[in-house]
Design a protein around this motif. Structure first.
Motif, PDB file in Angstrom:
ATOM      1  N   GLU A 169      -9.725  10.824  -0.717  1.00  0.00           N
ATOM      2  CA  GLU A 169     -10.858   9.534  -0.678  1.00  0.00           C
ATOM      3  C   GLU A 169     -10.197   8.437  -1.214  1.00  0.00           C
ATOM      4  O   GLU A 169     -10.369   7.203  -0.497  1.00  0.00           O
ATOM      5  N   LEU A 170      -9.307   8.488  -2.284  1.00  0.00           N
ATOM      6  CA  LEU A 170      -8.603   7.251  -2.869  1.00  0.00           C
ATOM      7  C   LEU A 170      -7.951   6.569  -1.739  1.00  0.00           C
ATOM      8  O   LEU A 170      -7.860   5.258  -1.382  1.00  0.00           O
ATOM      9  N   ARG A 171      -7.061   7.513  -0.847  1.00  0.00           N
ATOM     10  CA  ARG A 171      -6.108   6.974   0.181  1.00  0.00           C
ATOM     11  C   ARG A 171      -6.985   6.266   1.204  1.00  0.00           C
ATOM     12  O   ARG A 171      -6.566   5.103   1.559  1.00  0.00           O
ATOM     13  N   GLU A 172      -7.879   6.851   1.650  1.00  0.00           N
ATOM     14  CA  GLU A 172      -9.017   6.108   2.477  1.00  0.00           C
ATOM     15  C   GLU A 172      -9.546   4.842   2.237  1.00  0.00           C
ATOM     16  O   GLU A 172      -9.566   3.911   2.828  1.00  0.00           O
ATOM     17  N   HIS A 173      -9.893   4.989   0.981  1.00  0.00           N
ATOM     18  CA  HIS A 173     -10.642   3.663   0.362  1.00  0.00           C
ATOM     19  C   HIS A 173      -9.579   2.470   0.217  1.00  0.00           C
ATOM     20  O   HIS A 173      -9.686   1.613   0.770  1.00  0.00           O
ATOM     21  N   VAL A 174      -8.464   3.043  -0.210  1.00  0.00           N
ATOM     22  CA  VAL A 174      -7.387   1.943  -0.426  1.00  0.00           C
ATOM     23  C   VAL A 174      -6.969   1.231   0.931  1.00  0.00           C
ATOM     24  O   VAL A 174      -6.792   0.071   0.860  1.00  0.00           O
ATOM     25  N   THR A 175      -6.257   2.053   1.650  1.00  0.00           N
ATOM     26  CA  THR A 175      -6.352   1.561   3.116  1.00  0.00           C
ATOM     27  C   THR A 175      -7.180   0.933   4.091  1.00  0.00           C
ATOM     28  O   THR A 175      -6.884   0.065   4.738  1.00  0.00           O
ATOM     29  N   ALA A 176      -8.340   0.971   3.838  1.00  0.00           N
ATOM     30  CA  ALA A 176      -9.525   0.551   4.443  1.00  0.00           C
ATOM     31  C   ALA A 176     -10.105  -0.724   3.539  1.00  0.00           C
ATOM     32  O   ALA A 176     -10.409  -1.622   4.300  1.00  0.00           O
ATOM     33  N   CYS A 177      -9.964  -0.887   2.198  1.00  0.00           N
ATOM     34  CA  CYS A 177     -10.615  -1.775   1.635  1.00  0.00           C
ATOM     35  C   CYS A 177      -9.710  -2.771   0.595  1.00  0.00           C
ATOM     36  O   CYS A 177     -10.234  -3.678   0.096  1.00  0.00           O
ATOM     37  N   ASP A 178      -8.578  -2.507   0.327  1.00  0.00           N
ATOM     38  CA  ASP A 178      -7.786  -3.207  -0.646  1.00  0.00           C
ATOM     39  C   ASP A 178      -6.894  -4.204  -0.008  1.00  0.00           C
ATOM     40  O   ASP A 178      -6.033  -3.804   1.029  1.00  0.00           O
ATOM     41  N   PHE A 179      -6.978  -5.271  -0.215  1.00  0.00           N
ATOM     42  CA  PHE A 179      -6.279  -6.446   0.239  1.00  0.00           C
ATOM     43  C   PHE A 179      -5.744  -7.401  -0.818  1.00  0.00           C
ATOM     44  O   PHE A 179      -6.222  -8.524  -0.946  1.00  0.00           O
ATOM     45  N   PRO A 180      -4.666  -6.825  -1.458  1.00  0.00           N
ATOM     46  CA  PRO A 180      -4.220  -7.561  -2.582  1.00  0.00           C
ATOM     47  C   PRO A 180      -3.371  -8.677  -2.352  1.00  0.00           C
ATOM     48  O   PRO A 180      -2.861  -8.846  -1.099  1.00  0.00           O
ATOM     49  N   GLU A 181      -3.428  -9.761  -3.012  1.00  0.00           N
ATOM     50  CA  GLU A 181      -2.630 -10.947  -2.876  1.00  0.00           C
ATOM     51  C   GLU A 181      -1.436 -10.987  -3.776  1.00  0.00           C
ATOM     52  O   GLU A 181      -1.325 -10.510  -4.736  1.00  0.00           O
ATOM     53  N   THR A 182      -0.486 -12.176  -3.558  1.00  0.00           N
ATOM     54  CA  THR A 182       0.592 -12.406  -4.524  1.00  0.00           C
ATOM     55  C   THR A 182      -0.280 -13.336  -5.713  1.00  0.00           C
ATOM     56  O   THR A 182      -1.268 -13.996  -5.548  1.00  0.00           O
ATOM     57  N   LEU A 183       0.616 -13.509  -6.760  1.00  0.00           N
ATOM     58  CA  LEU A 183       0.150 -14.065  -7.808  1.00  0.00           C
ATOM     59  C   LEU A 183      -0.192 -15.623  -7.534  1.00  0.00           C
ATOM     60  O   LEU A 183      -1.152 -16.269  -7.904  1.00  0.00           O
ATOM     61  N   LEU A 225       0.688  -1.359  -0.176  1.00  0.00           N
ATOM     62  CA  LEU A 225       0.035  -0.085   0.015  1.00  0.00           C
ATOM     63  C   LEU A 225       0.827   1.125  -0.007  1.00  0.00           C
ATOM     64  O   LEU A 225       0.563   2.268  -0.731  1.00  0.00           O
ATOM     65  N   GLU A 226       1.890   1.273   0.727  1.00  0.00           N
ATOM     66  CA  GLU A 226       2.760   2.492   0.710  1.00  0.00           C
ATOM     67  C   GLU A 226       3.559   2.701  -0.582  1.00  0.00           C
ATOM     68  O   GLU A 226       3.287   3.773  -1.242  1.00  0.00           O
ATOM     69  N   SER A 227       3.791   1.757  -1.146  1.00  0.00           N
ATOM     70  CA  SER A 227       4.262   1.841  -2.665  1.00  0.00           C
ATOM     71  C   SER A 227       3.259   2.113  -3.690  1.00  0.00           C
ATOM     72  O   SER A 227       3.376   3.332  -4.593  1.00  0.00           O
ATOM     73  N   TYR A 228       2.119   1.602  -3.682  1.00  0.00           N
ATOM     74  CA  TYR A 228       0.989   1.826  -4.482  1.00  0.00           C
ATOM     75  C   TYR A 228       0.619   3.362  -4.337  1.00  0.00           C
ATOM     76  O   TYR A 228       0.366   4.027  -5.277  1.00  0.00           O
ATOM     77  N   LEU A 229       0.498   3.819  -3.021  1.00  0.00           N
ATOM     78  CA  LEU A 229       0.086   5.409  -2.988  1.00  0.00           C
ATOM     79  C   LEU A 229       0.974   6.089  -3.334  1.00  0.00           C
ATOM     80  O   LEU A 229       0.829   7.185  -3.771  1.00  0.00           O
ATOM     81  N   ARG A 230       2.559   5.910  -3.488  1.00  0.00           N
ATOM     82  CA  ARG A 230       3.423   6.701  -3.932  1.00  0.00           C
ATOM     83  C   ARG A 230       3.323   6.834  -5.233  1.00  0.00           C
ATOM     84  O   ARG A 230       3.502   7.985  -5.678  1.00  0.00           O
ATOM     85  N   VAL A 231       3.127   5.655  -5.887  1.00  0.00           N
ATOM     86  CA  VAL A 231       2.714   5.800  -7.462  1.00  0.00           C
ATOM     87  C   VAL A 231       1.441   6.596  -7.683  1.00  0.00           C
ATOM     88  O   VAL A 231       1.676   7.398  -8.553  1.00  0.00           O
ATOM     89  N   VAL A 232       0.564   6.410  -7.226  1.00  0.00           N
ATOM     90  CA  VAL A 232      -0.734   7.182  -7.390  1.00  0.00           C
ATOM     91  C   VAL A 232      -0.480   8.751  -7.173  1.00  0.00           C
ATOM     92  O   VAL A 232      -0.937   9.444  -7.932  1.00  0.00           O
ATOM     93  N   GLU A 233       0.165   8.994  -5.921  1.00  0.00           N
ATOM     94  CA  GLU A 233       0.361  10.593  -5.822  1.00  0.00           C
ATOM     95  C   GLU A 233       1.336  11.158  -6.866  1.00  0.00           C
ATOM     96  O   GLU A 233       1.128  12.435  -6.961  1.00  0.00           O
ATOM     97  N   ARG A 234       2.225  10.199  -7.263  1.00  0.00           N
ATOM     98  CA  ARG A 234       3.239  10.923  -8.189  1.00  0.00           C
ATOM     99  C   ARG A 234       2.655  10.907  -9.535  1.00  0.00           C
ATOM    100  O   ARG A 234       2.961  11.944 -10.367  1.00  0.00           O
ATOM    101  N   GLU A 235       1.656  10.115  -9.939  1.00  0.00           N
ATOM    102  CA  GLU A 235       1.377   9.946 -11.269  1.00  0.00           C
ATOM    103  C   GLU A 235      -0.208  10.147 -11.630  1.00  0.00           C
ATOM    104  O   GLU A 235      -0.313  10.597 -12.838  1.00  0.00           O
ATOM    105  N   TRP A 236      -1.020  10.156 -10.678  1.00  0.00           N
ATOM    106  CA  TRP A 236      -2.437  10.368 -10.959  1.00  0.00           C
ATOM    107  C   TRP A 236      -2.658  11.866 -10.810  1.00  0.00           C
ATOM    108  O   TRP A 236      -3.579  12.381  -9.909  1.00  0.00           O
ATOM    109  N   ARG A 237      -2.187  12.854 -11.436  1.00  0.00           N
ATOM    110  CA  ARG A 237      -2.133  14.165 -11.332  1.00  0.00           C
ATOM    111  C   ARG A 237      -3.464  14.860 -11.667  1.00  0.00           C
ATOM    112  O   ARG A 237      -3.894  16.131 -11.298  1.00  0.00           O
TER     113      ARG A 237
END
Length: 80
Positions: A33-47, A12-24
């Motif tokens: 709102e995106l940060r709040e949603h991702v940190t509360a609701c996203d539970f990514p898994e490995t391949l 999540l730290e890495s993902y949010l860094r990319v979002v903040e840098r590139e989603w202008r």
């Protein structure tokens, strides 16, 4: 999709860094709102874990079709 051995927190730290840098195009409120949603609701898994879950659900091969930073396009085929 998390990398092998990558914790949810590090992902999540890495993902949010990319979002903040590139989603202008997002406003400050939308970014908050995106940060709040991702940190509360996203539970990514490995391949590997996604492939295991697919097998457990009766699907066969899991094939990675494309990767866009942390976003992956995966094809899960039905078992014969």
């Amino acid at each position: 999709v998390r990398g092998p051995g990558q914790s949810r927190e590090r992902y999540l730290e890495s993902y949010l860094r990319v979002v903040e840098r590139e989603w202008r195009m997002l406003s400050a409120d939308q970014m908050r709102e995106l940060r709040e949603h991702v940190t509360a609701c996203d539970f990514p898994e490995t391949l590997a874990e996604l492939a295991r879950m697919a097998r457990d659900a009766g699907l066969g091969e899991a094939r990675l079709l494309a990767r866009y930073q942390q976003h992956h396009v995966i094809l899960f085929r039905q078992s014969p």
